[in-house]
Design a protein around this motif. Structure first.
Motif, short mmCIF file in Angstrom:
data_model
loop_
_atom_site.label_atom_id
_atom_site.label_comp_id
_atom_site.label_asym_id
_atom_site.label_seq_id
_atom_site.Cartn_x
_atom_site.Cartn_y
_atom_site.Cartn_z
N ASN A 189 -21.80 -8.84 -7.37
CA ASN A 189 -21.64 -9.55 -6.10
C ASN A 189 -22.18 -8.69 -4.97
N TRP A 190 -22.64 -9.35 -3.92
CA TRP A 190 -23.20 -8.67 -2.75
C TRP A 190 -22.25 -8.90 -1.58
N PHE A 191 -21.50 -7.85 -1.23
CA PHE A 191 -20.61 -7.86 -0.07
C PHE A 191 -21.40 -7.29 1.10
N ARG A 192 -21.69 -8.09 2.09
CA ARG A 192 -22.51 -7.64 3.21
C ARG A 192 -21.86 -8.04 4.54
N GLU A 193 -21.61 -7.04 5.36
CA GLU A 193 -20.99 -7.29 6.66
C GLU A 193 -19.65 -8.03 6.49
N THR A 194 -18.78 -7.42 5.72
CA THR A 194 -17.44 -7.93 5.49
C THR A 194 -16.46 -6.80 5.81
N GLU A 195 -15.48 -7.05 6.66
CA GLU A 195 -14.68 -5.96 7.21
C GLU A 195 -13.67 -5.40 6.22
N GLN A 196 -12.92 -6.26 5.53
CA GLN A 196 -11.86 -5.75 4.67
C GLN A 196 -11.67 -6.68 3.45
N ARG A 197 -10.84 -6.20 2.48
CA ARG A 197 -10.59 -6.93 1.23
C ARG A 197 -11.91 -7.18 0.49
N ASN A 198 -12.48 -6.11 -0.01
CA ASN A 198 -13.81 -6.20 -0.60
C ASN A 198 -13.90 -5.83 -2.09
N PRO A 199 -12.99 -6.20 -2.96
CA PRO A 199 -11.74 -6.90 -2.68
C PRO A 199 -10.57 -5.94 -2.51
N SER A 200 -9.45 -6.49 -2.05
CA SER A 200 -8.16 -5.82 -2.08
C SER A 200 -7.42 -6.37 -3.29
N THR A 201 -7.00 -5.47 -4.19
CA THR A 201 -6.51 -5.87 -5.51
C THR A 201 -5.08 -5.40 -5.68
N ASP A 202 -4.15 -6.34 -5.66
CA ASP A 202 -2.73 -6.02 -5.62
C ASP A 202 -2.05 -6.42 -6.93
N ASN A 257 -21.07 -3.09 -11.02
CA ASN A 257 -22.39 -3.54 -10.54
C ASN A 257 -22.31 -4.39 -9.28
N ASN A 258 -21.32 -4.14 -8.43
CA ASN A 258 -21.27 -4.81 -7.13
C ASN A 258 -22.00 -3.97 -6.09
N TYR A 259 -22.55 -4.64 -5.08
CA TYR A 259 -23.28 -3.99 -4.00
C TYR A 259 -22.51 -4.25 -2.72
N LEU A 260 -21.92 -3.18 -2.15
CA LEU A 260 -21.17 -3.28 -0.91
C LEU A 260 -21.99 -2.62 0.19
N GLN A 261 -22.35 -3.40 1.21
CA GLN A 261 -23.29 -2.94 2.22
C GLN A 261 -22.72 -3.18 3.62
N ASP A 262 -22.69 -2.12 4.41
CA ASP A 262 -22.34 -2.22 5.83
C ASP A 262 -23.54 -1.70 6.62
N VAL A 263 -24.22 -2.62 7.27
CA VAL A 263 -25.45 -2.26 8.00
C VAL A 263 -25.08 -1.70 9.36
N ALA A 264 -25.62 -0.56 9.71
CA ALA A 264 -25.31 0.09 10.99
C ALA A 264 -25.82 -0.74 12.16
N GLY A 265 -25.06 -0.71 13.26
CA GLY A 265 -25.50 -1.34 14.49
C GLY A 265 -25.18 -2.81 14.60
N ASN A 274 -20.52 1.73 -11.92
CA ASN A 274 -21.92 1.41 -11.66
C ASN A 274 -22.10 0.45 -10.49
N SER A 275 -21.28 0.62 -9.45
CA SER A 275 -21.44 -0.14 -8.22
C SER A 275 -22.15 0.72 -7.19
N TYR A 276 -22.62 0.09 -6.13
CA TYR A 276 -23.39 0.79 -5.10
C TYR A 276 -22.74 0.53 -3.74
N PHE A 277 -22.34 1.60 -3.08
CA PHE A 277 -21.67 1.53 -1.78
C PHE A 277 -22.61 2.11 -0.73
N GLU A 278 -22.94 1.31 0.25
CA GLU A 278 -23.92 1.74 1.25
C GLU A 278 -23.33 1.59 2.66
N GLY A 279 -23.12 2.74 3.32
CA GLY A 279 -22.71 2.73 4.71
C GLY A 279 -21.27 2.37 4.97
N LEU A 280 -20.43 2.30 3.96
CA LEU A 280 -19.06 1.85 4.14
C LEU A 280 -18.14 2.97 4.59
#
Length: 688
Positions: free
Chosen positions: A240-253, A262-270, A291-297
């Motif tokens: 899954n591609w999480f892009r510009e999502t503030e929270q619960r990415n996911p929150s797992t309770d 293999n999820n891609y979590l991306q927070d683009v600067a600016g 094997n997930s990718y976290f960018e800028g989080l």
């Protein structure tokens, strides 16, 4: 095929295959404490083994992950495949079919605006809701799956824009997909964005959920899992591609088994949206994150002190804050099979593959419109009284699938599906695959009624399939030839099912007999013939899975059976593979039965007609072998040495497993990587 070794000319000067030399013994998993000896194996009369889903391309049509696991009375997740296909373009029609009691495949072929805004359509069990290409959109609302709703697929849709103007909205619980106590749900290839509350809320013990290949963007509370004190849910989240999502990415309770890979979590600067945290394990959650990718989080991975996270293979680029792991989790492969992509490859793969696809749903309407169902039953309410008469009614060279829907009962007849009738499905309609039985008792030595000789092995089949793209579902195919009562006959081979075509798919069936039960063949020596058998039982005693086809037995039970005189002796497979083809692959399967210890071979090499150019192959991997399997599980046939052919194991377990040796080849990890299901099936992905 003859039970005794055939007097065929001996092969000379054949070299061993370097690809099947004995490898380094692999560590065996501990035996699972299984018991053996029932007629249909360790799972009982009509239970299913745990799933081990085939690794599929991003646009495959079969649920993987925890949604594929058989549990809670549900065999995987297949949505509305057993019902009608309807195309909808209005909210009224979408609600009509989504809430109906009957199964439906609902093709959304327009942009549907929900009124009132924020309304969540209540989806009933056994539904597939799929966008037609990229044209299916739900605007201003979403879907709700309540307590006990199960077997639902939500796929290839854009669900967007219920946002009510308040970022951290406490007043409007407008979700794209909300689940409260549902199970067996697959959410795949959707574009979910800009909702007032969650994009996905999996709540109140919702379980056997897979969320895959979705784009989730432009949202605050994105994907929440939990809202319960129980720790029972099993959930897979991948690609899954999480892009510009503030929270619960996911929150797992409080999730018993949370597998995120293999999820891609991306927070683009600016931008206006800044991440608060990425993956979060809360309460008693046990999470495997790989094997997930976290960018800028900010705070890419966080956990409560009571939760467990096992990390491996993740990539962190420009992240800051909490990045936590600790505790013990679980092995996802004990529940299902999967092959993760490398972490470094995730951004490009997920960007290219996530979200709605033009190749999904677009052809469903046209295909479904041409499909035909013919009914068979004995009570006078069906179109036909015999299976063969229904097959006879299929037009020659039919272009679309014809399903022969067979009511519960025993049909004592032989059935032949000729080569000019492709795309035929035989489907039992009972609650169990034991309810619908096609059975006959011809053997190789049985005289033909017209006096023209005997049937021979291939001619003895109860069901003979010579047409491509055949499917059988939820039924039993049997040959009940009585060997004891027919000792005067020469030729006791008695085939239950013969396939001599390409793309034969057996799903949730029983194939039972004694000698030569299942003949997996090809239309000719030069033609490819592939078969895929899953969630099924195969019962027999002598060479009872045999032939020259390229065939996979997956997630099934192979039940060993004593001979007519009560003795235990037999051979599971007898491949007769061409040198440039794949033979038999048995994977994620249990081999069991009420027979004597060390009395059965896994296979022997059948050089049909004494053909020394053949190169028989059987690989048994990732399976559980009972103590009935011999310590030296392969043997010669017809004067040909099995060691000159292709026989191997990989990571089997159970009392019948054993270490690698010169008499028991094991694949190395490198060799095993080239002997997966997809290597056997190639470009064919069997679909419901």
């Amino acid at each position: 095929m003859s039970e005794s070794k055939q007097h065929e000319r001996r092969a000379r000067h054949r070299r061993r295959h370097p690809g099947l030399t004995v490898g380094i013994p692999v560590a065996m998993a501990a035996a699972a404490g299984l018991t053996y000896g029932t007629a249909f194996g360790i799972f009982g009369e009509d239970a299913q083994p745990k799933a081990a889903a085939t690794t599929l391309a991003g646009t495959g049509n079969v649920a993987d992950g925890f949604a594929s696991v058989n549990a809670l009375g549900q065999n995987g997740t297949y949505g509305g495949r057993d019902g009608k296909t309807v195309t909808v373009k209005t909210l009224a029609d979408l609600e009509k079919y989504a809430t109906a009691a009957d199964p439906y495949v609902i093709v959304v072929a327009a942009t549907i605006t929900v009124d009132p805004k924020g309304k969540e359509i209540k989806v009933a069990s056994d539904k597939t809701i799929v966008g037609a290409g990229t044209s299916g959109q739900i605007v201003g609302g979403g879907f709700f799956l309540g307590q006990g709703v199960h077997n639902v697929i939500i796929r290839n849709l854009t669900i967007r824009d219920s946002y009510a103007g308040t970022w951290n909205d406490k007043e409007h619980d407008f979700d794209a997909v909300q689940m409260d106590g549902a199970h067996h749900v697959w959410i795949d290839h959707n574009d979910l964005r800009h909702m007032a509350d969650g994009l996905i809320d999996s709540r109140k013990d919702t379980t056997y959920l897979t969320v895959s290949w979705n784009k989730l963007s432009d949202n605050n509370k994105t994907f929440g899992i939990g809202w319960t004190e129980n720790t029972t849910a099993d959930i897979t989240v991948h690609h899954n591609w999480f892009r510009e999502t503030e929270q619960r990415n996911p929150s797992t309770d409080n999730v018993a088994h949370a597998h995120l890979y293999n999820n891609y979590l991306q927070d683009v600067a600016g931008t206006d949206i800044t991440s608060s945290y990425g993956n979060y394990a809360r309460g008693n959650t046990r999470m495997v994150l790989e094997n997930s990718y976290f960018e800028g989080l900010n705070n890419p991975v966080t956990k409560d002190s009571t939760a467990s996270i096992v990390q491996r293979g993740n990539v962190f680029a420009g992240t800051s804050g909490r990045n936590e792991s600790g505790g013990t989790a679980f092995d996802p492969k004990s529940f299902y099979d999967y092959t993760p992509d490398k972490g470094a490859d995730v951004p490009s793969k997920v960007k290219a593959g996530a979200g709605p696809r033009t190749t999904i749903g677009g052809a469903t309407k046209a295909k479904a419109a041409a499909e035909t169902t013919l009914t068979v039953g004995k009570d006078g309410n069906a179109q036909y009284k015999t299976v063969q008469s229904a097959v006879n009614a299929v037009p020659a060279n039919n272009a679309a699938r014809v399903t022969v829907s067979i009511a519960p009962g025993t049909y004592r007849e032989t059935v032949k599906i000729p080569s000019d009738k492709p795309h035929v499905t035989l489907r039992g309609t009972g609650g169990s695959r034991k309810d619908t039985v096609i059975v006959y008792d011809n053997a190789a030595g049985t005289p033909k009624p017209d006096g023209s000789g005997t049937y021979g092995t291939s001619g003895s089949a109860t069901v003979a399939v010579e047409a491509d793209d055949f499917q059988a579902r939820n039924l039993t195919i049997s040959n009940d030839f009585d060997e004891k009562a027919n000792q005067n006959l020469s030729g006791h081979q008695a085939v239950a099912l013969r396939t001599a075509a390409d793309k034969a798919f057996l799903d949730s069936v029983i194939v039972e007999g004694d000698q030569d039960t299942l003949l997996l063949d090809t239309a000719s020596k030069a033609k490819l013939g592939r078969a895929y058998i899953r969630n099924s039982y195969i019962v027999g005693n002598t060479d009872f899975i045999f032939g020259r086809a390229t065939a996979v037995v997956d997630r099934s039970v192979i039940t060993l059976k004593k001979r007519w005189d009560g003795t235990s002796q037999g051979y599971v497979t007898a491949p007769s593979t061409a040198p440039d083809r794949k033979g038999f692959l048995i994977t994620n399967t249990t081999v069991t039965g009420d027979v004597s210890a060390r009395s059965f071979y896994l296979g022997r090499n059948w050089h049909a007609g004494g053909d020394a150019t053949l190169d028989p192959q059987t690989t048994v991997r990732d399976s559980t072998l009972s103590g009935a399997i011999r310590a030296t599980p392969w043997t010669d046939m017809g004067g040909f040495s099995w060691k000159d052919d292709r026989f191997a194991e990989y990571k089997n377990k159970g009392a019948g497993a054993g270490p690698a040796s010169g008499d028991r080849p094991h694949l190395t990890d490198t060799q095993a990587a080239n002997q997966e299901i997809t290597d056997w099936l190639g470009t064919w992905t069997p679909t419901p």
